[in-house]
Scaffold this motif. Sequence first.
Motif, PDB file in Angstrom:
ATOM      1  N   TRP A   1      34.715  43.505  45.472  1.00 27.44           N
ATOM      2  CA  TRP A   1      34.170  43.567  46.830  1.00 27.44           C
ATOM      3  C   TRP A   1      33.882  45.023  47.160  1.00 27.44           C
ATOM      4  O   TRP A   1      34.738  45.890  46.992  1.00 27.44           O
ATOM      5  N   ILE A   2      32.710  45.282  47.663  1.00 27.96           N
ATOM      6  CA  ILE A   2      32.234  46.640  47.912  1.00 27.96           C
ATOM      7  C   ILE A   2      32.757  47.152  49.255  1.00 27.96           C
ATOM      8  O   ILE A   2      32.614  46.484  50.276  1.00 27.96           O
ATOM      9  N   SER A   3      33.344  48.359  49.230  1.00 31.67           N
ATOM     10  CA  SER A   3      33.649  49.052  50.478  1.00 31.67           C
ATOM     11  C   SER A   3      32.461  49.932  50.847  1.00 31.67           C
ATOM     12  O   SER A   3      31.992  49.929  51.968  1.00 31.67           O
TER      13      SER A   3
ATOM     14  N   VAL B   1      41.483  51.503  48.874  1.00 27.14           N
ATOM     15  CA  VAL B   1      40.140  51.851  48.420  1.00 27.14           C
ATOM     16  C   VAL B   1      40.226  52.798  47.227  1.00 27.14           C
ATOM     17  O   VAL B   1      40.948  53.799  47.259  1.00 27.14           O
ATOM     18  N   THR B   2      39.501  52.463  46.176  1.00 26.20           N
ATOM     19  CA  THR B   2      39.459  53.246  44.945  1.00 26.20           C
ATOM     20  C   THR B   2      38.016  53.307  44.471  1.00 26.20           C
ATOM     21  O   THR B   2      37.268  52.352  44.645  1.00 26.20           O
TER      22      THR B   2
ATOM     23  N   SER C   1      41.625  48.765  55.229  1.00 30.68           N
ATOM     24  CA  SER C   1      42.654  48.075  55.996  1.00 30.68           C
ATOM     25  C   SER C   1      42.794  46.691  55.354  1.00 30.68           C
ATOM     26  O   SER C   1      41.853  45.898  55.383  1.00 30.68           O
ATOM     27  N   VAL C   2      43.941  46.429  54.764  1.00 29.81           N
ATOM     28  CA  VAL C   2      44.144  45.177  54.038  1.00 29.81           C
ATOM     29  C   VAL C   2      44.036  44.001  55.013  1.00 29.81           C
ATOM     30  O   VAL C   2      44.703  43.990  56.051  1.00 29.81           O
ATOM     31  N   PRO C   3      43.167  43.012  54.695  1.00 26.94           N
ATOM     32  CA  PRO C   3      43.010  41.856  55.582  1.00 26.94           C
ATOM     33  C   PRO C   3      44.345  41.128  55.801  1.00 26.94           C
ATOM     34  O   PRO C   3      45.197  41.097  54.912  1.00 26.94           O
TER      35      PRO C   3
END
Length: 184
Positions: free
Chosen positions: A64-66, A42-43, A117-119
């Motif tokens: 893609w939005i976190s 996440v950045t 968390s990387v899918p």
Amino acid sequence: RADNVKSFLGITDTSMDVIIAAAVASAEAEIAEALDLDSLSVTEYTEIYDVEDTLQDALRLRRWISSITSVTDEGTLIDADKYYTKAERWLCLKNRNAYFTRGSQTVTVVYDAGFASVPGDIEQAVVLLAVDIMQKSDDKQSETIGAYSYKKFERGDQGEFGGWPPLVYRIVSRYMSVIPGRNY
């Protein structure tokens, strides 16, 4: 990820650990770049958007939005309860008759993108790409053994996304944004 690459390649000792770590880092960087991310983690990003239609009530963000930190329209902060996100990339205004101000660079969005968390499928793509990098790092250009022969497919040769294995491309392309001027 490095352990998965080692397992995939049948490596049981530590003699290749540094090279494998470099291959994994390279694979992560290539995939992050394809997703227009600085890293897979996440950045925070700040983007300014043009609004071309007077009745525009939604914006498609580049990544893609976190989470969204803030949205301003013509310098005025929009309260978080006045908008929502949809389908991982869309920022939409809630009020039926609310629209963004039409004009060049009128809306600024500060948001987090990337993966807390990387899918699992992206993890798999990193491993497969790292294995591909490892397998293509030897000096052999071709080999013939009896009736079997192959010619090494160089990274950058014609093919999907600069020589990526097709499965890696299919996985990553689900997360890609169409960005003008980029040929994916």
